[in-house]
Design an enzyme around this catalytic site. Sequence first.
Site, mmCIF file in Angstrom:
data_model
loop_
_atom_site.group_PDB
_atom_site.id
_atom_site.type_symbol
_atom_site.label_atom_id
_atom_site.label_comp_id
_atom_site.label_asym_id
_atom_site.label_seq_id
_atom_site.Cartn_x
_atom_site.Cartn_y
_atom_site.Cartn_z
ATOM 1 N N ASP A 88 -8.496 -11.256 33.296
ATOM 2 C CA ASP A 88 -9.247 -12.075 34.241
ATOM 3 C C ASP A 88 -10.274 -11.966 33.116
ATOM 4 O OD1 ASP A 88 -11.545 -12.602 35.734
ATOM 5 O OD2 ASP A 88 -12.754 -10.972 35.470
ATOM 6 N N ASP A 142 -14.333 -12.986 32.596
ATOM 7 C CA ASP A 142 -15.569 -12.802 32.673
ATOM 8 C C ASP A 142 -15.815 -10.975 33.481
ATOM 9 O OD1 ASP A 142 -17.348 -15.269 32.153
ATOM 10 O OD2 ASP A 142 -16.096 -15.860 33.630
ATOM 11 N N ASP A 173 -12.186 -6.582 36.925
ATOM 12 C CA ASP A 173 -13.168 -5.574 36.166
ATOM 13 C C ASP A 173 -14.011 -5.244 38.127
ATOM 14 O OD1 ASP A 173 -13.744 -8.241 36.454
ATOM 15 O OD2 ASP A 173 -15.815 -7.553 35.703
#
Length: 229
Positions: free
Chosen positions: A18, A20, A185
């Site tokens: 991922d 961001d 995240d």
Amino acid sequence: MKLTELFRGQWPGTILLDLDGTLVDSAPDLAGGIDQMLRALGRAPAGEDKVREWVGNGAAILVRRALAGDVDYERHPAPSQIEFQQALDLFYSAYGELNGLYSTIYPGVELFLETADAIGCRLGVVTNKPHAFTQQLLDQMGLSHWFAVAVSGDTLPVRKPDPAPLSHAVDLLGGDLASTLMIGDSVTDVDTARNAGVPTVVVRYGYNYGGPVDELGADIVVDSLAELL
């Protein structure tokens, strides 16, 4: 648990990450874009802390959350399509000028990417961020050269947690799901990996809508990607 324990003593052949909240802390720029949008609409700015809880499902959902002032935007009356499109256009314009300006690469990221690349892992990005902003941010951060593939939120008709973007990235990289790892995240990344049938690593420092990541059911949870080395 060591990373190699997920793949019978070997490193994964393909690692998808991922963007961001996993590779880059982009919340300062995203918050700047959202607050400029809100001010242009005559509203009070949200501030970085709130925006950190709203990131993860792409620009359109981020804007809807900002307009509602709540991560659970669907509980609130929806704006008209005209109002929403105006807000989205304002955000795109503001964020396009800020993207990468105040963002920073998380500690441990570059060491991890360098090591994985040296081992021969195929590396790709799978994000819900629009393509124009994805490539711009990777370029600004000097991370583009690590990734042969970047699948964005508008690359396919669907986005994470649908497994199609992950599978598409694996296909483009010439890998296979059996030797693929997803690193993210948030619950979105864990659900994406689960839907695709691949293991997941999540980081504690990112954006998980304000919730704890240790309870998401990821295979490994770390404070830094360097721990995986």
